[in-house]
Design an enzyme around this catalytic site. Structure first.
Site, PDB file in Angstrom:
ATOM      1  N   LYS A 173       0.877  -1.177   0.000  1.00  0.00           N
ATOM      2  CA  LYS A 173       0.000   0.000   0.000  1.00  0.00           C
ATOM      3  C   LYS A 173       0.913   1.225   0.000  1.00  0.00           C
ATOM      4  O   LYS A 173       1.418   1.637   1.026  1.00  0.00           O
ATOM      5  CB  LYS A 173      -0.882  -0.020   1.261  1.00  0.00           C
ATOM      6  CG  LYS A 173      -2.236   0.625   1.130  1.00  0.00           C
ATOM      7  CD  LYS A 173      -2.223   2.112   0.838  1.00  0.00           C
ATOM      8  CE  LYS A 173      -1.866   2.984   2.002  1.00  0.00           C
ATOM      9  NZ  LYS A 173      -1.620   4.393   1.589  1.00  0.00           N
TER      10      LYS A 173
ATOM     11  N   GLU B  89      -0.425   7.607  -0.955  1.00  0.00           N
ATOM     12  CA  GLU B  89      -1.342   8.111  -1.985  1.00  0.00           C
ATOM     13  C   GLU B  89      -0.828   9.406  -2.608  1.00  0.00           C
ATOM     14  O   GLU B  89      -1.377   9.880  -3.602  1.00  0.00           O
ATOM     15  CB  GLU B  89      -2.760   8.288  -1.422  1.00  0.00           C
ATOM     16  CG  GLU B  89      -2.902   9.234  -0.240  1.00  0.00           C
ATOM     17  CD  GLU B  89      -2.643   8.562   1.120  1.00  0.00           C
ATOM     18  OE1 GLU B  89      -1.652   7.813   1.238  1.00  0.00           O
ATOM     19  OE2 GLU B  89      -3.411   8.822   2.057  1.00  0.00           O
TER      20      GLU B  89
ATOM     21  N   SER C  15       4.591   8.293   9.936  1.00  0.00           N
ATOM     22  CA  SER C  15       4.670   9.162  11.115  1.00  0.00           C
ATOM     23  C   SER C  15       4.385   8.357  12.389  1.00  0.00           C
ATOM     24  O   SER C  15       3.729   7.309  12.345  1.00  0.00           O
ATOM     25  CB  SER C  15       3.667  10.309  10.970  1.00  0.00           C
ATOM     26  OG  SER C  15       2.364   9.774  10.829  1.00  0.00           O
TER      27      SER C  15
ATOM     28  N   CYS D 221      13.582  10.874   6.994  1.00  0.00           N
ATOM     29  CA  CYS D 221      13.489  10.472   8.403  1.00  0.00           C
ATOM     30  C   CYS D 221      14.864  10.485   9.060  1.00  0.00           C
ATOM     31  O   CYS D 221      14.969  10.441  10.270  1.00  0.00           O
ATOM     32  CB  CYS D 221      12.865   9.094   8.525  1.00  0.00           C
ATOM     33  SG  CYS D 221      13.874   7.860   7.713  1.00  0.00           S
TER      34      CYS D 221
ATOM     35  N   GLU E 266       8.619  16.979  15.179  1.00  0.00           N
ATOM     36  CA  GLU E 266       9.204  16.745  13.858  1.00  0.00           C
ATOM     37  C   GLU E 266       8.583  17.739  12.878  1.00  0.00           C
ATOM     38  O   GLU E 266       7.364  17.743  12.689  1.00  0.00           O
ATOM     39  CB  GLU E 266       8.911  15.312  13.400  1.00  0.00           C
ATOM     40  CG  GLU E 266       9.510  14.993  12.043  1.00  0.00           C
ATOM     41  CD  GLU E 266       9.179  13.573  11.565  1.00  0.00           C
ATOM     42  OE1 GLU E 266       8.034  13.140  11.710  1.00  0.00           O
ATOM     43  OE2 GLU E 266      10.093  12.915  11.032  1.00  0.00           O
TER      44      GLU E 266
HETATM   45  P1  NAD Z   1       1.941   9.120   7.267  1.00  0.00           P
HETATM   46  O1  NAD Z   1       2.020   8.481   8.602  1.00  0.00           O
HETATM   47  O2  NAD Z   1       1.005  10.243   7.068  1.00  0.00           O
HETATM   48  O3  NAD Z   1       1.540   8.033   6.156  1.00  0.00           O
HETATM   49  C1  NAD Z   1       2.217   6.806   6.044  1.00  0.00           C
HETATM   50  C2  NAD Z   1       1.254   5.772   5.466  1.00  0.00           C
HETATM   51  O4  NAD Z   1       0.168   5.584   6.379  1.00  0.00           O
HETATM   52  C3  NAD Z   1       0.650   6.167   4.129  1.00  0.00           C
HETATM   53  O5  NAD Z   1       0.633   5.047   3.283  1.00  0.00           O
HETATM   54  C4  NAD Z   1      -0.764   6.613   4.489  1.00  0.00           C
HETATM   55  O6  NAD Z   1      -1.692   6.347   3.476  1.00  0.00           O
HETATM   56  C5  NAD Z   1      -1.071   5.781   5.718  1.00  0.00           C
HETATM   57  N1  NAD Z   1      -1.973   6.481   6.655  1.00  0.00           N
HETATM   58  C6  NAD Z   1      -2.046   7.812   6.873  1.00  0.00           C
HETATM   59  N2  NAD Z   1      -2.981   8.084   7.804  1.00  0.00           N
HETATM   60  C7  NAD Z   1      -3.493   6.902   8.202  1.00  0.00           C
HETATM   61  C8  NAD Z   1      -4.470   6.530   9.168  1.00  0.00           C
HETATM   62  N3  NAD Z   1      -5.113   7.430   9.894  1.00  0.00           N
HETATM   63  N4  NAD Z   1      -4.749   5.222   9.315  1.00  0.00           N
HETATM   64  C9  NAD Z   1      -4.109   4.288   8.583  1.00  0.00           C
HETATM   65  N5  NAD Z   1      -3.160   4.597   7.662  1.00  0.00           N
HETATM   66  C10 NAD Z   1      -2.844   5.882   7.468  1.00  0.00           C
HETATM   67  O7  NAD Z   1       3.441   9.543   6.875  1.00  0.00           O
HETATM   68  P2  NAD Z   1       3.938  10.419   5.641  1.00  0.00           P
HETATM   69  O8  NAD Z   1       3.561  11.839   5.848  1.00  0.00           O
HETATM   70  O9  NAD Z   1       3.576   9.775   4.365  1.00  0.00           O
HETATM   71  O10 NAD Z   1       5.526  10.244   5.792  1.00  0.00           O
HETATM   72  C11 NAD Z   1       6.321  11.081   6.595  1.00  0.00           C
HETATM   73  C12 NAD Z   1       6.606  10.463   7.935  1.00  0.00           C
HETATM   74  O11 NAD Z   1       7.245   9.203   7.769  1.00  0.00           O
HETATM   75  C13 NAD Z   1       7.562  11.274   8.787  1.00  0.00           C
HETATM   76  O12 NAD Z   1       7.104  11.286  10.110  1.00  0.00           O
HETATM   77  C14 NAD Z   1       8.878  10.517   8.679  1.00  0.00           C
HETATM   78  O13 NAD Z   1       9.780  10.702   9.765  1.00  0.00           O
HETATM   79  C15 NAD Z   1       8.391   9.125   8.614  1.00  0.00           C
HETATM   80  N6  NAD Z   1       9.391   8.231   8.051  1.00  0.00           N
HETATM   81  C16 NAD Z   1      10.060   7.411   8.907  1.00  0.00           C
HETATM   82  C17 NAD Z   1      11.047   6.583   8.425  1.00  0.00           C
HETATM   83  C18 NAD Z   1      11.793   5.672   9.350  1.00  0.00           C
HETATM   84  O14 NAD Z   1      12.521   4.841   8.859  1.00  0.00           O
HETATM   85  N7  NAD Z   1      11.634   5.772  10.652  1.00  0.00           N
HETATM   86  C19 NAD Z   1      11.349   6.578   7.059  1.00  0.00           C
HETATM   87  C20 NAD Z   1      10.634   7.417   6.212  1.00  0.00           C
HETATM   88  C21 NAD Z   1       9.647   8.249   6.723  1.00  0.00           C
END
Ligand code: NAD
Length: 500
Positions: free
Chosen positions: A173, A176, A226, A281, A385
């Site tokens: 998944k 988006e 996140s 990240c 963050e």
């Molecule tokens: P996000 O948490 O908004 O989304 C990540 C995924 O979760 C997406 O596929 C999204 O569709 C899904 N999602 C979003 N809201 C949801 C919900 N309420 N219920 C279920 N699924 C949901 O993250 P983002 O904005 O796409 O990415 C940025 C974040 O990712 C930053 O916080 C960054 O630090 C983190 N990140 C961490 C690492 C790591 O290795 N620790 C690596 C890359 C990014």
């Protein structure tokens, strides 16, 4: 306008959910595509495809699974520029950075090519008289991956090559916000000879994620995103009996010791703080300077470097910019509001990234490189963050203060120390409560044959991504204790069996 659908059972499939998300070119602010937001039923169809393909794929020999990975690697390399351009046009990072992301992803495929060796398991001969013991590392079953927007190629590639090589089937998944690359990866896997149904892509949002977390046919879930969502995914998936690795957000500190080479520090910080517009990240968002002298000298150097930075569209003509736009208007506004917050909290704004426009791309989601000095631990700009091109300088007097500051932060993804003092580096690496540590290296992302993961609220679950942990996550260990007795033996033991 092009509508991106799903990839299920070896085919691109249109979604009939009636819900779509917009995909933008962040450098121009124009909507370029739309992506389906799949229904629960469509997500379940992808799980069915993966479930149906499992028995046959898990029976393929590791050597033959590895041969598919070898072909996949060759195809990734052949299509690297096209994939990198897709990343740049949907994520916004500059083209060479997108190529770098792909290289780091391909390295995981190279690791997965060695799967026959990685699945050899353990063996002990003669654990008792005539008794041998050995382990089988068997696939867990249908696995799911949920990815963030910031590495549309690399993060999926952290997950599925290892899972597939271990004999599992997979439902991915993607984010988006930039979903094209995972769909292309699915096509390349098919071209590499992966049987239909083994790898599926479902585009969607929470509705799809919740199906992946609750369907009993899914055995393991890998998540990166996140922290609030990582925690939700970990709790929900675990409650439903799945194994889950959920990597979350970060606030990465670089400790700058008074003896550090400040030219090396400022050059390293520029890339680590502003590369990919700070949307990594492992980005460094806090520099902890030990002593005012180091802080003042460093800020002077950073100001000069910031003045020379090129910011613009990653796919534009001419010399490549150092930094592109943020992912969306909404995210750029959030970063801008953090800059206001920092000013209101009393931090000193050294370089102001607000009101920043790129000529010819006025509607793009650009925020200029921003530098704060005198940031204090109680401030929101320190604690939270920001995920944008905003670097904070925190001043401390001693190494011990710096270490305590890093250790008290809720996140523990990555960190680095810049110093010429081996003892300080040794103490830091041993005592810091962070999962990935660099010594005079700004972004210490482990290689594919090691494992990637932070500590504290940057991860939920005990096993990291790729490397040895990845293989452990995507396999179940079964331990066999075997003997081949000659003739009848007395086996009437009513006490706990012990080996003689
Ligand atoms: P996000 O948490 O908004 O989304 C990540 C995924 O979760 C997406 O596929 C999204 O569709 C899904 N999602 C979003 N809201 C949801 C919900 N309420 N219920 C279920 N699924 C949901 O993250 P983002 O904005 O796409 O990415 C940025 C974040 O990712 C930053 O916080 C960054 O630090 C983190 N990140 C961490 C690492 C790591 O290795 N620790 C690596 C890359 C990014």
């Amino acid at each position: 306008m092009q509508t991106l659908g799903n990839f299920i059972n070896g085919n691109n499939v249109e979604s009939l959910s009636g819900r779509v998300g917009a995909v933008y070119d962040p450098a121009t602010g124009e909507q370029t595509k739309q992506v389906c937001l799949s229904s629960a039923q469509e997500t379940a169809q992808a799980i069915t495809a993966a479930h149906d393909a499992l028995a046959e794929w898990s029976a393929v020999t590791p050597l033959n699974r590895s041969r598919v990975m070898f072909k996949f690697k060759a195809l990734l390399e052949k299509n690297k520029d096209e994939l990198a351009m897709l990343i740049t046009s949907e994520h916004g990072k500059v083209f060479s950075d997108a190529q770098g992301e792909l290289t780091r992803g391909i390295e995981v495929v190279e690791f997965a090519c060695g799967i026959p060796h990685l699945l050899k398991g353990e063996q002990s001969m003669n654990v008792g008289r005539g008794v041998d013991s050995f382990s089988l590392m068997q696939p867990v079953g249908v696995c799911a991956g949920i990815a963030p927007f910031n590495f549309p190629a690399m993060v999926p590639l952290w997950m599925f090559p290892v899972a597939l090589a271990c004999g599992n089937t997979f439902v991915m998944k993607p984010s988006e916000k930039d979903p094209s690359v995972p769909l292309k990866l699915a096509e390349l896997l098919k071209e590499a000879g992966l049987p239909d149904g083994v790898f599926n892509v479902v585009n969607g949002d929470k509705e799809s994620v919740d199906v992946l977390l609750s369907d009993p046919r899914v055995q393991a879930v890998s998540f990166v995103g996140s922290t609030p969502i990582a925690e939700y995914v970990y709790k929900t998936g675990s409650e439903n009996g799945k194994r889950v690795q959920a990597l979350g957000g970060a606030k990465n500190h670089m400790v700058v010791m008074p003896d550090a080479d400040l030219d090396l520090v400022s050059g390293s910080l520029m890339g680590a703080a502003y590369g990919s517009a700070g949307e990594r990240c492992m980005a460094i968002s806090v520099a902890v300077c030990v002593g005012d002298e180091a802080a003042d000298a460093l800020i002077e150097k950073l100001e000069t470097e910031i003045a020379n930075m090129r910011v613009g569209a990653g796919h534009g003509e001419g010399e490549e910019p150092h930094m592109g736009p943020l992912i969306s208007r909404q995210h750029a506004d959030k970063v801008l509001s953090y800059i206001e917050t920092g000013i209101n909290e009393g931090a000193r704004l050294v370089s102001d990234g607000r009101n920043f426009t790129v000529t010819g791309n006025e509607q793009g989601y650009f925020v200029g490189p921003t530098l704060f000095d005198n940031v204090k631990p109680g401030m929101r700009v320190y604690q939270e963050e920001i995920f944008g091109p905003v670097l904070s300088i925190v001043r401390v007097n001693t190494f011990e203060e710096a270490l305590e500051l890093v250790n008290e932060h809720e996140y523990g993804n990555g960190t680095s120390i810049f110093t010429a003092n081996g003892e300080a580096a040794h103490m830091y690496t041993h005592q810091v409560q962070v999962g990935m540590v660099g010594v005079n290296v700004p972004i210490p992302v482990p290689m594919a044959f090691h494992s990637f993961g932070g500590w504290k609220r940057s991860i939920f679950g005990p096993l990291n991504m790729h490397g040895p942990d990845g293989v452990r996550f995507y396999t179940k260990m079964k331990t066999v204790t075997a003997r081949w007795p000659k003739g009848q033996q007395n086996i009437n033991h009513y006490t706990m069996p012990t080996m003689k």
